[in-house]
Design an enzyme around this catalytic site. Structure first.
Site, short mmCIF file in Angstrom:
data_model
loop_
_atom_site.label_atom_id
_atom_site.label_comp_id
_atom_site.label_asym_id
_atom_site.label_seq_id
_atom_site.Cartn_x
_atom_site.Cartn_y
_atom_site.Cartn_z
N CYS A 231 6.98 -0.46 7.15
CA CYS A 231 6.53 -1.04 5.89
C CYS A 231 7.38 -2.28 5.58
O CYS A 231 7.83 -2.48 4.47
CB CYS A 231 6.57 -0.03 4.76
SG CYS A 231 8.04 0.98 4.72
N GLY A 232 7.61 -3.07 6.60
CA GLY A 232 8.33 -4.32 6.40
C GLY A 232 9.76 -4.08 5.99
O GLY A 232 10.42 -3.17 6.47
#
Lengths: 293, 142
Positions: free
Chosen positions: A88-89
């Protein structure tokens, strides 16, 4: 020079990765919608509770309640909320770096920080660094429910009343929009005085059963739980937003890579055809020369 | 008995939990499990606040009684509204009777081992109360 088959294989592998990132993006989008809806659904309860506590605080001596009492800060609880999963980055990295910096800075002061973590990623991060954690809650985000918040909240409130913690802060990713998350630090305990705009509070005389003090003391722990619940929901929504953005970018990168590899593939194929043609032409030429000789 | 002019006949009942709005209806009468005993509310009740305990919340709408099972909560009564905040509330038709029966049996089993250090008696008692309330409420719909 990679052979044609190698390149084809790479293209296929990138394609299947792209299919996965695309699917993950769609799943994250659906989960984000659900998470946002949950935030909206939780609002009436939180608002009403807040309003009632504020109005009760006016009718009682709120300082006398232990959850509202301020103390000299000696032992400060820090609850770090990260995700259970990655991909998720920079979602987890951002919040964990912030927590880590905070701990390091606090190391120079008198205040002792008691670390509590929510989310597998937070636990693993501090465990790798061998930083002690007084509380861990993992696997809460898959099936996020109020009961999780109730458990965390009541444990924190208990520790506060028992004097094990003199202050508690929450550090979590706030959901701004699907693309934007922001790490925020909020005071959880002692409960900040709640106020309502004076216009909202009507001068009605209520009958209380039992007394206003008892009602207030039952509602305050619920307020703590609601605050925790809100932080968890915000973090869950922010996580899905971050994952959606990250997977969107990954899908786009995969598309670019496929395009580039296809170009390389076509060039290599062209070269091979040219080489084959040259071989044939060369061979035919040799045959002809042999014939005329 | 003739109704006094100006007293509202209906009250708006709102039941709110942290996860959803369970009910929002115009009703004729509400009976709630107050901390100090069940109390009834009709239109025009004096402003009143009470904590609620695990129990059955009943309300009458168009002459029929409906039931909800609720756990700890809080009620705010005004002449025209009753607002109930509760940690959990289920309408009778939403209750999973089989699950409640299992919860009840588990709680009984734990309470039977009274004195065993590993048993959280208070927790077992509250979950028993919740399960029994659910079962009672679920039965009323049949």
């Amino acid at each position: 020079m990679a052979t044609l088959r190698d390149i084809r294989r790479r293209i296929n592998s990138v394609k299947s990765t792209q299919q996965i990132t695309k699917a993950m993006k769609m799943v994250a989008a659906a989960k984000l919608r659900r998470a946002q809806q949950r935030i909206v659904e939780a609002r009436p309860y939180a608002l009403k509770l807040r309003e009632v506590i504020a109005s009760l605080a006016l009718r009682t001596e709120p300082e006398r309640h232990p959850l509202l009492a301020r103390r000299e800060t000696g032992r400060k609880g820090l609850v770090v909320v990260a995700a259970d999963k990655g991909l998720c980055g920079a979602f987890n990295a951002n919040i964990l770096r912030k927590a880590f910096d905070y701990l390091r800075q606090a190391g120079d002061t008198e205040v002792q920080i008691i670390l509590l973590v929510v989310g597998r990623k937070a636990r693993d991060f501090f465990r790798r660094r061998q930083i002690e954690r007084q509380g861990e809650w993992i696997n809460v985000f898959d099936q996020l429910a109020y009961t999780h918040a109730a458990e965390i909240g009541s444990q924190l409130a208990g520790a506060y009343i028992g004097g094990e913690l003199d202050e508690v802060d929450l550090l979590y990713n706030e959901f701004r929009s699907a693309g934007i998350q922001r790490p925020v630090m909020e005071r959880l305990l002692p409960i900040e005085p709640l106020s309502v705009e004076s216009g909202e509070l009507e001068p009605v005389e209520f009958i209380f059963e039992p007394s206003p003090e008892v009602i207030l003391s039952e509602l305050l722990p619920r307020h703590v739980e609601v605050q925790v619940y809100r932080a968890l929901m915000e973090s869950a929504a922010a996580e899905q937003g971050a994952r959606m953005t990250a997977m969107e970018a990954a899908t786009k990168n995969a598309a670019e890579m496929i395009e580039r590899l296809t170009l390389v593939f076509n060039k290599a194929r062209q070269e091979r055809i040219t080489k084959e043609l040259m071989d044939i032409v060369g061979g035919a030429e040799a045959l002809r020369e042999a014939g005329t000789a | 008995m003739a109704r006094v002019e100006g007293i509202p006949k209906m009250v708006t009942l709102e039941v709110v939990t942290p996860t959803r709005m369970v009910a929002r209806e115009e009703v004729e009468e509400v009976v709630a499990p107050g901390a100090e005993g069940y109390f009834g509310v009709m239109g025009g009740h004096l402003p009143f606040m009470s904590t609620l305990k695990t129990g059955e919340l009943a309300y009458r709408k168009n002459g029929t009684w409906r039931y909800l099972a609720m756990s700890w909560g809080y009620a705010e009564v005004r002449p025209e509204t009753v607002i109930i905040l509760t940690e959990a509330a289920e309408k009778a038709e939403e209750i999973d009777a089989a699950r409640s029966q299992r919860a009840r049996d588990r709680a009984f089993e734990r309470l039977a081992r009274w004195g065993d250090e590993s048993i959280d008696v208070l927790r077992a008692q509250t979950s028993l109360a919740r399960a029994l309330t659910r079962l009672e409420v679920a039965e009323k719909t049949q």
